[in-house]
Scaffold this active site. Structure first.
Site, short mmCIF file in Angstrom:
data_model
loop_
_atom_site.label_atom_id
_atom_site.label_comp_id
_atom_site.label_asym_id
_atom_site.label_seq_id
_atom_site.Cartn_x
_atom_site.Cartn_y
_atom_site.Cartn_z
N LYS A 53 -5.79 6.14 8.10
CA LYS A 53 -5.27 6.29 6.81
C LYS A 53 -7.54 6.85 7.01
O LYS A 53 -7.82 7.26 6.10
CB LYS A 53 -4.97 4.90 6.53
N GLN A 97 -4.87 -4.79 6.98
CA GLN A 97 -4.14 -4.01 7.88
C GLN A 97 -3.03 -5.56 7.84
O GLN A 97 -3.89 -6.49 8.15
CB GLN A 97 -4.67 -3.44 9.27
N ASP A 120 -2.03 -1.61 -1.79
CA ASP A 120 -0.83 -1.23 -1.28
C ASP A 120 0.13 -1.98 -1.74
O ASP A 120 1.60 -1.94 -1.71
CB ASP A 120 -0.73 -2.69 -0.23
N1 GUN Z 1 1.09 -2.87 8.59
C1 GUN Z 1 2.40 -2.10 8.79
N2 GUN Z 1 2.33 -1.04 7.91
C2 GUN Z 1 1.49 -2.07 6.66
C3 GUN Z 1 0.90 -1.15 5.31
O1 GUN Z 1 1.76 -0.70 5.06
N3 GUN Z 1 -0.06 -2.15 4.47
C4 GUN Z 1 -0.85 -2.89 5.59
N4 GUN Z 1 -1.37 -3.87 4.45
N5 GUN Z 1 -0.99 -3.69 6.95
C5 GUN Z 1 0.77 -2.63 7.51
#
Ligand code: GUN
Length: 283
Positions: A53, A97, A120
């Site tokens: 990211k 996350q 998200d």
């Molecule tokens: N963990 C796995 N996929 C995601 C996601 O798309 N967003 C977040 N915040 N955590 C994750």
């Protein structure tokens, strides 16, 4: 031979377009978007996602702050950090996350992130808006999957789509987006009976179950479009692999996504798009 949808290539294209747009922001808005990512603990998978990211932010010109917190952080400490970021006018997007350690309620964390900064699309108000076809930030992985299907020219209206997996992050929202494209959608899960029979009938098969090479050739119909959301380690080779046994399934599929280089990069690219969307909505 199936058409392979390269999420990596499509992502590169979309990120380049986004970077051009972001370049115009300092003159237009006085600054660039700012995404804050919070990582609790040191799960290797999560560390690698968070690194991806940060790299994407750099490529697009988005300011990124990654806040690493110990696995021992209390729920209240994490919620308090989120509230501070909600109140910070220089923060446009907040991503925590997942998964989080067991002593922290994911639901509480998600609902504490302000809806306006929820890149998200996990906040209950964004989820409700999605299911009511109201404007909202779309969850990144499902949004990326629909973009890939469109890029490959796959028509969805009237098609039989089967989604394996019913998570809040992928299974449920991708099913809703496929429904919005007028596919006929079935959601399969661990308790589904005669799974292979069901999946063989699918014209579009989306697999988000988190088990290496779970979908074998006998589970896939001739000419199916196969979207593999899995990111696993192959227990035999230790290499990255999807939820689909790619080598066995690819010859039967008409369209397929690889792992790595498929859905994963598109998820991150959609996060960049969502960050820009949240940024623009604040002016
Ligand atoms: N963990 C796995 N996929 C995601 C996601 O798309 N967003 C977040 N915040 N955590 C994750």
């Amino acid at each position: 031979m199936a058409t392979i949808i390269s999420g990596k290539e499509l992502s590169a294209k979309l990120k380049a377009a986004l970077a051009e747009e972001v370049k115009t922001f300092p003159a237009r808005y006085g600054r660039v978007p700012h995404l804050v990512v919070i990582l609790v603990g040191e799960d290797p998978g999560s560390v690698s996602y968070v690194t991806g990211k940060a790299k994407a932010c750099e490529a697009v010109g988005i300011r990124n702050t990654t806040l690493r917190r110990s696995v021992d952080i209390t729920e209240e400490e994490l919620l308090s950090l989120i509230r501070d970021l909600n109140a910070d006018p220089e923060v446009d997007g907040i991503l925590v996350q997942l998964p989080l350690p067991r002593h922290i309620s994911e639901a509480k964390v998600i609902e504490t992130i302000s809806r306006e900064k929820d890149v998200d699309g996990f906040h209950p108000l964004n989820v409700a808006a999605l299911w009511q076809k109201q404007p909202c930030v779309l969850p990144c992985t499902p949004k990326g999957i629909i973009k890939m299907l469109k890029e490959a020219g796959v028509s969805l209206a009237g098609k039989r789509a089967v989604v394996i997996g019913r998570s809040n992050i992928v299974g449920l929202p991708v099913a809703k987006l496929l429904l919005d494209e007028n596919a006929t959608v079935t959601i399969a899960h661990s308790r589904t009976q005669n799974l292979a029979e069901l999946t063989r009938s699918a014209e579009i098969l989306v697999v988000a179950i988190g088990r290496p090479k779970f979908v074998t050739a006998d589970m896939v119909g001739e000419g199916a479009v196969v979207i593999d959301v899995g990111v696993n380690r192959d227990p035999e080779t230790g290499k990255l692999c999807g939820d689909v046994d790619y080598a066995a399934v690819e010859p039967k599929a008409s369209v397929i996504t690889p792992v790595p280089g498929g859905v994963g990069p598109m998820t991150i690219t959609c996060l960049m798009e969502n960050t820009v969307e949240c940024f623009k909505a604040r002016f």
